[in-house]
Design an enzyme around this catalytic site. Sequence first.
Site, PDB file in Angstrom:
ATOM      1  N   GLY A 116      -1.935 -27.158 -11.406  1.00 17.72           N
ATOM      2  CA  GLY A 116      -1.867 -28.184 -10.362  1.00 17.72           C
ATOM      3  C   GLY A 116      -2.041 -29.573 -10.958  1.00 17.72           C
ATOM      4  N   THR A 117      -3.120 -29.756 -11.693  1.00 18.98           N
ATOM      5  CA  THR A 117      -3.446 -31.062 -12.290  1.00 18.98           C
ATOM      6  C   THR A 117      -2.360 -31.503 -13.273  1.00 18.98           C
ATOM      7  OG1 THR A 117      -5.768 -30.444 -12.119  1.00 18.98           O
ATOM      8  CG2 THR A 117      -5.239 -32.270 -13.612  1.00 18.98           C
ATOM      9  N   ASP A 139      -8.408 -18.682 -15.466  1.00 15.42           N
ATOM     10  CA  ASP A 139      -7.371 -17.698 -15.142  1.00 15.42           C
ATOM     11  C   ASP A 139      -6.448 -17.398 -16.329  1.00 15.42           C
ATOM     12  OD1 ASP A 139      -8.409 -18.017 -12.601  1.00 15.42           O
ATOM     13  OD2 ASP A 139      -6.883 -19.452 -11.988  1.00 15.42           O
ATOM     14  N   ARG A 280     -19.320   0.644  -2.885  1.00 21.61           N
ATOM     15  CA  ARG A 280     -19.919  -0.694  -2.753  1.00 21.61           C
ATOM     16  C   ARG A 280     -18.988  -1.708  -3.395  1.00 21.61           C
ATOM     17  NH1 ARG A 280     -22.629   1.851   0.138  1.00 21.61           N
ATOM     18  NH2 ARG A 280     -24.909   2.043   0.234  1.00 21.61           N
ATOM     19  N   GLN A 288     -18.316 -16.643 -11.881  1.00 22.68           N
ATOM     20  CA  GLN A 288     -17.378 -16.530 -13.009  1.00 22.68           C
ATOM     21  C   GLN A 288     -17.043 -17.883 -13.633  1.00 22.68           C
ATOM     22  OE1 GLN A 288     -14.145 -13.357 -11.680  1.00 22.68           O
ATOM     23  NE2 GLN A 288     -15.143 -14.322  -9.962  1.00 22.68           N
TER      24      GLN A 288
HETATM   25  O1  F6P Z   1      -8.207 -21.361 -10.791  1.00 23.49           O
HETATM   26  C1  F6P Z   1      -9.551 -21.061 -10.920  1.00 23.49           C
HETATM   27  C2  F6P Z   1     -10.048 -20.320  -9.698  1.00 23.49           C
HETATM   28  O2  F6P Z   1     -11.404 -19.968  -9.924  1.00 23.49           O
HETATM   29  C3  F6P Z   1      -9.234 -19.092  -9.312  1.00 23.49           C
HETATM   30  O3  F6P Z   1      -9.498 -17.988 -10.123  1.00 23.49           O
HETATM   31  C4  F6P Z   1      -9.626 -18.932  -7.872  1.00 23.49           C
HETATM   32  O4  F6P Z   1      -8.617 -18.284  -7.130  1.00 23.49           O
HETATM   33  C5  F6P Z   1      -9.787 -20.355  -7.405  1.00 23.49           C
HETATM   34  O5  F6P Z   1     -10.000 -21.145  -8.545  1.00 23.49           O
HETATM   35  C6  F6P Z   1     -10.921 -20.548  -6.441  1.00 23.49           C
HETATM   36  O6  F6P Z   1     -10.888 -21.846  -5.962  1.00 23.49           O
HETATM   37  P1  F6P Z   1     -12.079 -22.526  -5.174  1.00 23.49           P
HETATM   38  O7  F6P Z   1     -13.106 -22.966  -6.189  1.00 23.49           O
HETATM   39  O8  F6P Z   1     -11.463 -23.676  -4.481  1.00 23.49           O
HETATM   40  O9  F6P Z   1     -12.660 -21.506  -4.244  1.00 23.49           O
END
Ligand code: F6P
Length: 361
Positions: A116-117, A139, A280, A288
């Site tokens: 995006g950036t 990612d 579960r 993460q």
């Molecule tokens: O792109 C990094 C990421 O952590 C993705 O793995 C995840 O889908 C998204 O950003 C989550 O975004 P937000 O922090 O806006 O919930």
Amino acid sequence: MRLGILTGGGDCPGLNPLIRGVVKRGILEFGHEFVGIENGYQGLMEPDLARPLTINDTRGILPKGGTILGTSNKANPFQYSVRENGKLVERDLSPQALAKFKELKLDGLIAVGGDGTLSIAHRLAGLGIKVVGCPKTIDNDLSGTDQTFGFDTARAFCTEAIDRLHSTAESHDRVMVVEIMGRHAGFLTLDSGIAGGADVILIPEIPYRIESIVEKIKRRGTRKRSFSIIAISEGAFPQGGTVSVLQKAEDIPGRGVVRLGGSGKVLADELAHHIEAEIRVTVLGHLQRGGGPTAADRLLATMFGCRVLDLVRDGQWNHMVALRDGKLTSVSLAESRKERTVDPAGDSVRFAKSMGVNFGD
Ligand code: F6P
């Protein structure tokens, strides 16, 4: 030169080491001056979000997660959300970004972010802003580079989470589902699933069949110990089904993409119709993205930060730094617009399958 630097998109471990690398090499070797632009592109659109960045500001930040500059994954100058008649609407206010670039008397801009950036950076280059990029994301889904920083730290965390889930899985003979981020790419789930010894790995690149997973779990259930660990990407979905969405793109002004989540629960609910074992779900979420970067991410981010100044020196605008075949290099920012995904026929999937891991296909 007077250079602006901003971090955009989701935060990730390694942003601070990168900022430190840029500022230290930039000042010590080139005599550049730096302006820290805060909250991603928001800092180019709003007043009072730019400040001088000196070596003093970078002291002690090497081991820290997040970004000292702040970030945003909603501030897109080409689709900027503004309130009109009480309603939030998106407008192309990119000329404002160009005006701010000039007002700050910048000779160039360093944009650090994911697709995006970097896509926005590419569009800003079209307006005449001299911009270079640095790729980051947990990612690892950018096509121009073999690896992004942030990935190694997130992968280590997810692996540790799978290790920890083994305790309860084994003690209670349960099926533990762990939902892992990564948007539409399965790199994090695949790598941590293999490293953590998951029995089932479900990634967006291989839509799953519930029957295949049930069969795998039942086969494991015939042994003395019958627990199973399932690592599932947030972007994974069943054959003939759709991805699990928490928020649609149109409900998040300025973001442009959906917010994924819930794939683990969808799978668990479906599995419950087919197996007796208790299930579960653990969603690792933003844990993460948090915490300090691993040594590998500190190194990659520092190298990217230093290398991007070569692009500035050589006037290689509209390019980003990249790692290809183990070497630092540069690629056109246009490359960053393409998403990279796991090759379902690649070695990692092939060898995991050969060791009995189920991919739901
Ligand atoms: O792109 C990094 C990421 O952590 C993705 O793995 C995840 O889908 C998204 O950003 C989550 O975004 P937000 O922090 O806006 O919930």
